[in-house]
Enzyme design. Structure first.
Site, PDB file in Angstrom:
ATOM      1  CB  ILE A 201      -0.974  -0.002   1.194  1.00 24.97           C
ATOM      2  CG1 ILE A 201      -1.833  -1.274   1.161  1.00 24.97           C
ATOM      3  CG2 ILE A 201      -1.864   1.229   1.169  1.00 24.97           C
ATOM      4  CD1 ILE A 201      -2.577  -1.491  -0.141  1.00 24.97           C
ATOM      5  CE1 TYR A 202       6.108   5.290   1.908  1.00 24.65           C
ATOM      6  CE2 TYR A 202       7.438   3.711   0.686  1.00 24.65           C
ATOM      7  CZ  TYR A 202       7.278   4.965   1.233  1.00 24.65           C
ATOM      8  OH  TYR A 202       8.283   5.897   1.121  1.00 24.65           O
ATOM      9  CB  ALA A 203       4.849   0.265  -3.290  1.00 20.43           C
TER      10      ALA A 203
END
Length: 248
Positions: free
Chosen positions: A153-155
């Site tokens: 999700i960060y990426a």
């Protein structure tokens, strides 16, 4: 000095990469507005360093994930400095979750911090750029090309930053505003301080340059993109990762 007589805004400018960017732009002659969320003491430390080196900077406290706060911050910067020439969107958040642990709150927090803040600041700042144009530089990550377990999700939220970068470069180009992004790999900051040593060593072993990145490595690339030297580059996400990522 490549940014002389320019006014630059740096979000997340009180620590880590943001602080290094603020110091670098000030050293290149820019007047710097440091935007920070909560740590006034760290922001003051950056201001003091810039002042002691003969530069000019002022800190503005704001949560730029809030659209109205972003708008108010831009208005405060313009009121104080009179203009905006450079916008650096560095504010963001890192939170790790493996597949089975991802929930809506995790997704919302990261997209708000990493993508929403960029959108808010760009929309608020763009009307205040001079007729001659300006520079917008966003901070993405090399993980958009090679996400690791726990970083999905960060990426994805940072990939959204790179998509906005490309799309808005096309919309703002006619006004002389370039929009680019920098995609670092692991950098030695307090955000990555908790990284297990085995993982740090694995990154070093896989990086042709043979080390972890430093905030100044990223700041130098950002300063280039913020200067007139980058006038023929827009809509791009530039890897700054010591050769780690296999992406052409």
């Amino acid at each position: 000095m490549k940014c002389a007589n320019k006014v630059a805004i740096v979000t997340g400018g009180s620590r880590g990469i943001g602080a290094a960017i603020a110091r670098k732009l000030a050293a290149e002659g820019a007047t710097v507005a440091i935007v920070y969320k909560s740590n006034a003491e760290q922001a003051k430390s950056v201001l003091d360093t810039i002042a002691n080196a003969g530069g000019t900077a002022k800190a503005f406290a704001a949560d730029v994930t809030d659209q109205s706060a972003a708008q108010a911050t831009i208005e405060a910067v313009v009121k104080h400095f009179g203009r905006i020439d450079i916008l650096i969107n560095n504010a963001g958040a890192l939170e790790m979750r493996n597949f089975g642990d991802i929930d809506n709150g995790h997704v919302s927090r990261l997209f708000s911090a990493n993508m929403g803040s960029v959108l808010n600041m760009m929309q608020a700042a763009a009307p205040h750029f001079p007729p001659s144009g300006g520079r917008i530089v966003n901070v993405s990550t090399n993980l958009i090309y090679s996400p690791r377990p726990g970083t999905a999700i960060y990426a994805a939220s940072k990939a959204a930053v790179s998509v906005l970068t490309n799309a808005f470069a096309k919309e703002l180009g006619a006004r002389g505003i370039t929009v680019n992004a920098v995609a670092p790999s692991m950098v030695s900051t307090d955000m990555t301080a908790a990284t297990p040593e085995a993982r740090r060593q694995a990154v070093i072993a896989s990086t042709p340059a043979g080390r972890i990145g430093e905030p100044t490595d990223i700041a130098d690339v950002v300063a280039f993109l913020a200067s007139d030297d980058s006038r023929w580059i827009t809509g791009r996400t530039m890897l700054a990762d010591g050769g780690l990522t296999d992406a052409l």
